[in-house]
Design a protein around this motif. Structure first.
Motif, PDB file in Angstrom:
ATOM      1  N   SER A  22       0.838  -1.212   0.000  1.00  0.00           N
ATOM      2  CA  SER A  22       0.000   0.000   0.000  1.00  0.00           C
ATOM      3  C   SER A  22       0.864   1.248   0.000  1.00  0.00           C
ATOM      4  CB  SER A  22      -0.935   0.005   1.212  1.00  0.00           C
ATOM      5  OG  SER A  22      -1.883  -1.009   1.098  1.00  0.00           O
ATOM      6  N   ASP A  23       1.927   1.242   0.804  1.00  0.00           N
ATOM      7  CA  ASP A  23       2.842   2.383   0.833  1.00  0.00           C
ATOM      8  C   ASP A  23       3.535   2.567  -0.521  1.00  0.00           C
ATOM      9  OD1 ASP A  23       2.179   2.816   3.479  1.00  0.00           O
ATOM     10  OD2 ASP A  23       3.973   1.820   4.271  1.00  0.00           O
ATOM     11  N   LEU A  24       3.937   1.464  -1.143  1.00  0.00           N
ATOM     12  CA  LEU A  24       4.622   1.555  -2.432  1.00  0.00           C
ATOM     13  C   LEU A  24       3.684   2.036  -3.532  1.00  0.00           C
ATOM     14  CD1 LEU A  24       6.900  -1.600  -2.340  1.00  0.00           C
ATOM     15  CD2 LEU A  24       7.483   0.764  -1.776  1.00  0.00           C
ATOM     16  N   ILE A  25       2.433   1.623  -3.470  1.00  0.00           N
ATOM     17  CA  ILE A  25       1.456   2.076  -4.457  1.00  0.00           C
ATOM     18  C   ILE A  25       1.260   3.586  -4.361  1.00  0.00           C
ATOM     19  CG2 ILE A  25      -1.020   2.005  -5.029  1.00  0.00           C
ATOM     20  CD1 ILE A  25      -0.888  -1.031  -4.395  1.00  0.00           C
ATOM     21  N   ALA A  26       1.355   4.121  -3.145  1.00  0.00           N
ATOM     22  CA  ALA A  26       1.193   5.564  -2.946  1.00  0.00           C
ATOM     23  C   ALA A  26       2.415   6.350  -3.424  1.00  0.00           C
ATOM     24  CB  ALA A  26       0.923   5.857  -1.472  1.00  0.00           C
ATOM     25  N   SER A  27       3.519   5.673  -3.665  1.00  0.00           N
ATOM     26  CA  SER A  27       4.743   6.328  -4.136  1.00  0.00           C
ATOM     27  C   SER A  27       4.722   6.508  -5.639  1.00  0.00           C
ATOM     28  CB  SER A  27       5.965   5.488  -3.766  1.00  0.00           C
ATOM     29  OG  SER A  27       6.080   5.366  -2.376  1.00  0.00           O
ATOM     30  N   GLU A  28       5.421   7.526  -6.083  1.00  0.00           N
ATOM     31  CA  GLU A  28       5.566   7.746  -7.522  1.00  0.00           C
ATOM     32  C   GLU A  28       6.777   7.012  -8.079  1.00  0.00           C
ATOM     33  OE1 GLU A  28       4.898  11.985  -8.692  1.00  0.00           O
ATOM     34  OE2 GLU A  28       4.748  12.185  -6.510  1.00  0.00           O
ATOM     35  N   PHE A  29       7.754   6.746  -7.207  1.00  0.00           N
ATOM     36  CA  PHE A  29       8.979   6.082  -7.633  1.00  0.00           C
ATOM     37  C   PHE A  29       9.431   5.160  -6.513  1.00  0.00           C
ATOM     38  CE2 PHE A  29      13.276   5.374  -8.924  1.00  0.00           C
ATOM     39  CZ  PHE A  29      13.269   5.541 -10.303  1.00  0.00           C
ATOM     40  N   ILE A  30       9.882   3.956  -6.877  1.00  0.00           N
ATOM     41  CA  ILE A  30      10.323   2.957  -5.904  1.00  0.00           C
ATOM     42  C   ILE A  30      11.782   2.625  -6.178  1.00  0.00           C
ATOM     43  CG2 ILE A  30       9.955   0.609  -5.018  1.00  0.00           C
ATOM     44  CD1 ILE A  30       7.042   0.881  -6.204  1.00  0.00           C
ATOM     45  N   VAL A  31      12.566   2.590  -5.117  1.00  0.00           N
ATOM     46  CA  VAL A  31      13.965   2.187  -5.209  1.00  0.00           C
ATOM     47  C   VAL A  31      14.138   0.932  -4.358  1.00  0.00           C
ATOM     48  CG1 VAL A  31      16.360   2.808  -4.726  1.00  0.00           C
ATOM     49  CG2 VAL A  31      14.752   4.570  -5.515  1.00  0.00           C
ATOM     50  N   PHE A  32      14.700  -0.109  -4.952  1.00  0.00           N
ATOM     51  CA  PHE A  32      15.053  -1.312  -4.212  1.00  0.00           C
ATOM     52  C   PHE A  32      16.547  -1.256  -3.936  1.00  0.00           C
ATOM     53  CE2 PHE A  32      11.328  -2.591  -6.703  1.00  0.00           C
ATOM     54  CZ  PHE A  32      10.501  -3.004  -5.674  1.00  0.00           C
ATOM     55  N   ALA A  33      16.931  -1.387  -2.669  1.00  0.00           N
ATOM     56  CA  ALA A  33      18.332  -1.294  -2.267  1.00  0.00           C
ATOM     57  C   ALA A  33      18.779  -2.632  -1.692  1.00  0.00           C
ATOM     58  CB  ALA A  33      18.505  -0.186  -1.226  1.00  0.00           C
ATOM     59  N   THR A  34      19.814  -3.200  -2.286  1.00  0.00           N
ATOM     60  CA  THR A  34      20.293  -4.510  -1.854  1.00  0.00           C
ATOM     61  C   THR A  34      21.792  -4.640  -2.083  1.00  0.00           C
ATOM     62  OG1 THR A  34      20.054  -6.912  -2.170  1.00  0.00           O
ATOM     63  CG2 THR A  34      19.715  -5.522  -4.101  1.00  0.00           C
ATOM     64  N   PRO A  35      22.441  -5.374  -1.207  1.00  0.00           N
ATOM     65  CA  PRO A  35      23.804  -5.776  -1.553  1.00  0.00           C
ATOM     66  C   PRO A  35      23.739  -6.847  -2.638  1.00  0.00           C
ATOM     67  CG  PRO A  35      23.222  -6.525   0.676  1.00  0.00           C
ATOM     68  CD  PRO A  35      22.036  -5.813   0.115  1.00  0.00           C
ATOM     69  N   VAL A  36      24.823  -7.032  -3.346  1.00  0.00           N
ATOM     70  CA  VAL A  36      24.915  -8.111  -4.322  1.00  0.00           C
ATOM     71  C   VAL A  36      25.493  -9.319  -3.592  1.00  0.00           C
ATOM     72  CG1 VAL A  36      25.920  -8.884  -6.494  1.00  0.00           C
ATOM     73  CG2 VAL A  36      25.281  -6.476  -6.194  1.00  0.00           C
ATOM     74  N   TYR A  37      24.693 -10.365  -3.506  1.00  0.00           N
ATOM     75  CA  TYR A  37      25.122 -11.625  -2.886  1.00  0.00           C
ATOM     76  C   TYR A  37      25.100 -12.709  -3.948  1.00  0.00           C
ATOM     77  CZ  TYR A  37      24.219  -9.571   1.754  1.00  0.00           C
ATOM     78  OH  TYR A  37      24.224  -8.787   2.878  1.00  0.00           O
ATOM     79  N   TRP A  38      26.250 -13.276  -4.251  1.00  0.00           N
ATOM     80  CA  TRP A  38      26.326 -14.360  -5.224  1.00  0.00           C
ATOM     81  C   TRP A  38      25.645 -13.979  -6.538  1.00  0.00           C
ATOM     82  CZ3 TRP A  38      29.727 -18.075  -4.661  1.00  0.00           C
ATOM     83  CH2 TRP A  38      30.188 -18.351  -3.381  1.00  0.00           C
ATOM     84  N   TYR A  39      25.919 -12.761  -7.005  1.00  0.00           N
ATOM     85  CA  TYR A  39      25.439 -12.254  -8.296  1.00  0.00           C
ATOM     86  C   TYR A  39      23.932 -12.002  -8.311  1.00  0.00           C
ATOM     87  CZ  TYR A  39      29.919 -14.383  -9.081  1.00  0.00           C
ATOM     88  OH  TYR A  39      31.231 -14.751  -8.943  1.00  0.00           O
ATOM     89  N   SER A  40      23.329 -11.909  -7.139  1.00  0.00           N
ATOM     90  CA  SER A  40      21.885 -11.749  -7.048  1.00  0.00           C
ATOM     91  C   SER A  40      21.523 -10.808  -5.907  1.00  0.00           C
ATOM     92  CB  SER A  40      21.241 -13.129  -6.830  1.00  0.00           C
ATOM     93  OG  SER A  40      19.848 -13.048  -6.953  1.00  0.00           O
ATOM     94  N   MET A  41      20.231 -10.608  -5.724  1.00  0.00           N
ATOM     95  CA  MET A  41      19.708  -9.786  -4.644  1.00  0.00           C
ATOM     96  C   MET A  41      19.834 -10.517  -3.314  1.00  0.00           C
ATOM     97  SD  MET A  41      15.602 -10.219  -5.330  1.00  0.00           S
ATOM     98  CE  MET A  41      15.682 -10.218  -7.110  1.00  0.00           C
ATOM     99  N   SER A  42      19.656  -9.786  -2.229  1.00  0.00           N
ATOM    100  CA  SER A  42      19.690 -10.384  -0.899  1.00  0.00           C
ATOM    101  C   SER A  42      18.499 -11.318  -0.699  1.00  0.00           C
ATOM    102  CB  SER A  42      19.657  -9.287   0.172  1.00  0.00           C
ATOM    103  OG  SER A  42      18.390  -8.643   0.169  1.00  0.00           O
TER     104      SER A  42
END
Length: 168
Positions: free
Chosen positions: A58-78
Protein backbone atom coordinates in the motif's frame (compact mmCIF):
# COMPACT_ATOMS: atom_id res chain seq x y z
CA UNK A 1 7.81 13.49 -5.86
CA UNK A 2 6.92 10.68 -3.42
CA UNK A 3 9.77 8.17 -3.38
CA UNK A 4 10.00 4.96 -1.36
CA UNK A 5 13.20 3.04 -0.81
CA UNK A 6 12.94 -0.65 0.12
CA UNK A 7 16.14 -1.60 1.97
CA UNK A 8 16.97 -5.30 1.96
CA UNK A 9 20.23 -5.87 3.78
CA UNK A 10 21.41 -8.24 6.47
CA UNK A 11 23.23 -5.39 8.21
CA UNK A 12 21.40 -2.32 9.41
CA UNK A 13 24.69 -0.40 9.37
CA UNK A 14 26.17 -1.95 6.24
CA UNK A 15 27.28 -0.53 2.92
CA UNK A 16 23.83 -0.66 1.34
CA UNK A 17 22.25 1.26 4.21
CA UNK A 18 25.05 3.83 3.97
CA UNK A 19 24.27 4.19 0.24
CA UNK A 20 20.58 4.70 1.01
CA UNK A 21 21.40 7.28 3.69
CA UNK A 22 23.53 9.15 1.18
CA UNK A 23 20.85 8.99 -1.53
CA UNK A 24 18.14 10.44 0.72
CA UNK A 25 20.31 13.49 1.41
CA UNK A 26 20.01 14.28 -2.32
CA UNK A 27 16.43 13.10 -2.80
CA UNK A 28 14.18 12.76 0.27
CA UNK A 29 12.36 9.44 0.46
CA UNK A 30 10.41 7.17 2.75
CA UNK A 31 12.70 4.32 3.75
CA UNK A 32 11.19 0.89 4.35
CA UNK A 33 13.72 -1.43 6.00
CA UNK A 34 12.74 -5.06 5.48
CA UNK A 35 14.76 -6.07 8.55
CA UNK A 36 12.24 -4.14 10.65
CA UNK A 37 9.22 -5.89 9.09
CA UNK A 38 7.55 -9.22 9.63
CA UNK A 39 7.59 -10.78 6.19
CA UNK A 40 6.80 -14.43 5.57
CA UNK A 41 7.84 -16.52 2.61
CA UNK A 42 5.38 -16.99 -0.24
CA UNK A 43 2.70 -19.48 0.74
CA UNK A 44 0.43 -21.12 -1.83
CA UNK A 45 -2.27 -21.34 0.84
CA UNK A 46 -1.92 -17.61 1.64
CA UNK A 47 -1.78 -18.19 5.36
CA UNK A 48 0.52 -15.21 5.77
CA UNK A 49 -1.89 -12.40 4.86
CA UNK A 50 -1.51 -10.84 8.32
CA UNK A 51 2.21 -10.02 8.02
CA UNK A 52 3.62 -6.66 6.90
CA UNK A 53 3.66 -7.36 3.15
CA UNK A 54 0.30 -5.89 2.11
CA UNK A 55 0.71 -2.68 4.17
CA UNK A 56 4.14 -2.23 2.56
CA UNK A 57 2.59 -2.65 -0.87
CA UNK A 58 0.00 0.00 0.00
CA UNK A 59 2.84 2.38 0.83
CA UNK A 60 4.62 1.56 -2.43
CA UNK A 61 1.46 2.08 -4.46
CA UNK A 62 1.19 5.56 -2.95
CA UNK A 63 4.74 6.33 -4.14
CA UNK A 64 5.57 7.75 -7.52
CA UNK A 65 8.98 6.08 -7.63
CA UNK A 66 10.32 2.96 -5.90
CA UNK A 67 13.97 2.19 -5.21
CA UNK A 68 15.05 -1.31 -4.21
CA UNK A 69 18.33 -1.29 -2.27
CA UNK A 70 20.29 -4.51 -1.85
CA UNK A 71 23.80 -5.78 -1.55
CA UNK A 72 24.91 -8.11 -4.32
CA UNK A 73 25.12 -11.63 -2.89
CA UNK A 74 26.33 -14.36 -5.22
CA UNK A 75 25.44 -12.25 -8.30
CA UNK A 76 21.89 -11.75 -7.05
CA UNK A 77 19.71 -9.79 -4.64
CA UNK A 78 19.69 -10.38 -0.90
CA UNK A 79 17.53 -13.13 0.59
CA UNK A 80 15.32 -10.49 2.22
CA UNK A 81 14.56 -8.87 -1.12
CA UNK A 82 14.01 -12.25 -2.77
CA UNK A 83 11.34 -13.06 -0.16
CA UNK A 84 9.72 -9.68 -0.86
CA UNK A 85 9.84 -10.24 -4.63
CA UNK A 86 8.41 -13.75 -4.24
CA UNK A 87 5.52 -12.28 -2.30
CA UNK A 88 4.60 -10.16 -5.32
CA UNK A 89 2.92 -13.36 -6.44
CA UNK A 90 0.20 -12.51 -3.90
CA UNK A 91 -0.57 -9.51 -6.09
CA UNK A 92 -1.15 -11.79 -9.06
CA UNK A 93 -3.42 -14.20 -7.23
CA UNK A 94 -5.31 -12.89 -4.18
CA UNK A 95 -4.70 -9.12 -4.27
CA UNK A 96 -5.01 -8.44 -7.99
CA UNK A 97 -6.19 -4.83 -7.60
CA UNK A 98 -3.03 -4.00 -5.67
CA UNK A 99 -0.99 -5.75 -8.33
CA UNK A 100 -2.64 -3.75 -11.08
CA UNK A 101 -1.86 -0.55 -9.16
CA UNK A 102 1.86 -1.25 -9.64
CA UNK A 103 1.48 -1.22 -13.44
CA UNK A 104 3.17 1.86 -14.84
CA UNK A 105 5.14 2.56 -11.65
CA UNK A 106 8.73 3.61 -12.10
CA UNK A 107 11.52 1.95 -10.15
CA UNK A 108 15.25 1.51 -9.86
CA UNK A 109 17.74 -0.66 -8.04
CA UNK A 110 20.71 0.54 -6.05
CA UNK A 111 23.31 -1.96 -4.95
CA UNK A 112 26.65 -2.36 -3.27
CA UNK A 113 29.19 -5.11 -3.75
CA UNK A 114 32.83 -5.93 -4.22
CA UNK A 115 32.92 -6.70 -7.95
CA UNK A 116 34.24 -3.99 -10.25
CA UNK A 117 30.88 -3.76 -12.02
CA UNK A 118 27.34 -4.95 -11.52
CA UNK A 119 26.84 -8.42 -13.04
CA UNK A 120 24.46 -8.42 -16.02
CA UNK A 121 22.50 -11.30 -14.48
CA UNK A 122 21.78 -9.10 -11.45
CA UNK A 123 20.27 -6.32 -13.51
CA UNK A 124 18.44 -8.68 -15.84
CA UNK A 125 16.35 -10.23 -13.07
CA UNK A 126 14.99 -6.83 -12.05
CA UNK A 127 14.33 -5.84 -15.65
CA UNK A 128 12.36 -9.04 -16.19
CA UNK A 129 10.38 -8.55 -12.98
CA UNK A 130 9.59 -4.99 -14.01
CA UNK A 131 8.57 -6.07 -17.50
CA UNK A 132 6.30 -8.77 -16.10
CA UNK A 133 4.59 -6.34 -13.74
CA UNK A 134 4.40 -3.54 -16.30
CA UNK A 135 6.80 -1.32 -14.35
CA UNK A 136 9.41 0.99 -15.89
CA UNK A 137 13.00 0.48 -14.71
CA UNK A 138 15.66 3.18 -14.52
CA UNK A 139 19.25 1.99 -14.98
CA UNK A 140 20.70 0.83 -11.64
CA UNK A 141 23.21 2.58 -9.41
CA UNK A 142 26.05 0.35 -8.28
CA UNK A 143 28.72 1.30 -5.77
CA UNK A 144 31.76 -0.93 -5.52
CA UNK A 145 32.74 -1.19 -1.86
CA UNK A 146 35.63 -3.65 -1.42
CA UNK A 147 36.88 -1.87 1.70
CA UNK A 148 33.64 -0.33 2.99
CA UNK A 149 31.31 2.35 1.71
CA UNK A 150 33.19 5.57 1.00
CA UNK A 151 30.60 8.28 0.43
CA UNK A 152 33.05 10.76 -1.09
CA UNK A 153 34.07 8.15 -3.67
CA UNK A 154 30.45 7.67 -4.80
CA UNK A 155 28.97 11.11 -4.14
CA UNK A 156 28.89 12.26 -7.77
CA UNK A 157 27.28 9.02 -8.96
CA UNK A 158 24.68 9.20 -6.17
CA UNK A 159 23.92 12.84 -6.96
CA UNK A 160 23.57 12.05 -10.66
CA UNK A 161 21.29 9.11 -9.84
CA UNK A 162 19.08 11.36 -7.69
CA UNK A 163 18.79 13.77 -10.62
CA UNK A 164 17.86 10.90 -12.93
CA UNK A 165 15.06 9.91 -10.56
CA UNK A 166 13.68 13.44 -10.64
CA UNK A 167 13.68 13.47 -14.44
CA UNK A 168 12.50 9.93 -15.04
Amino acid sequence: MAISVVVASSRQNGHTVALVNSLVTFEPATVIDLSEKQLSYFDYEHGNKQDDFLPMISDLIASEFIVFATPVYWYSMSAQLKVFIDRLTDLLTIEKEMGRALRGKRFAVIATGTDSELPACFTEQFQRIGDYLGMQMLPPLYCQCPDGFNESQHKVAISNFAELIKGY
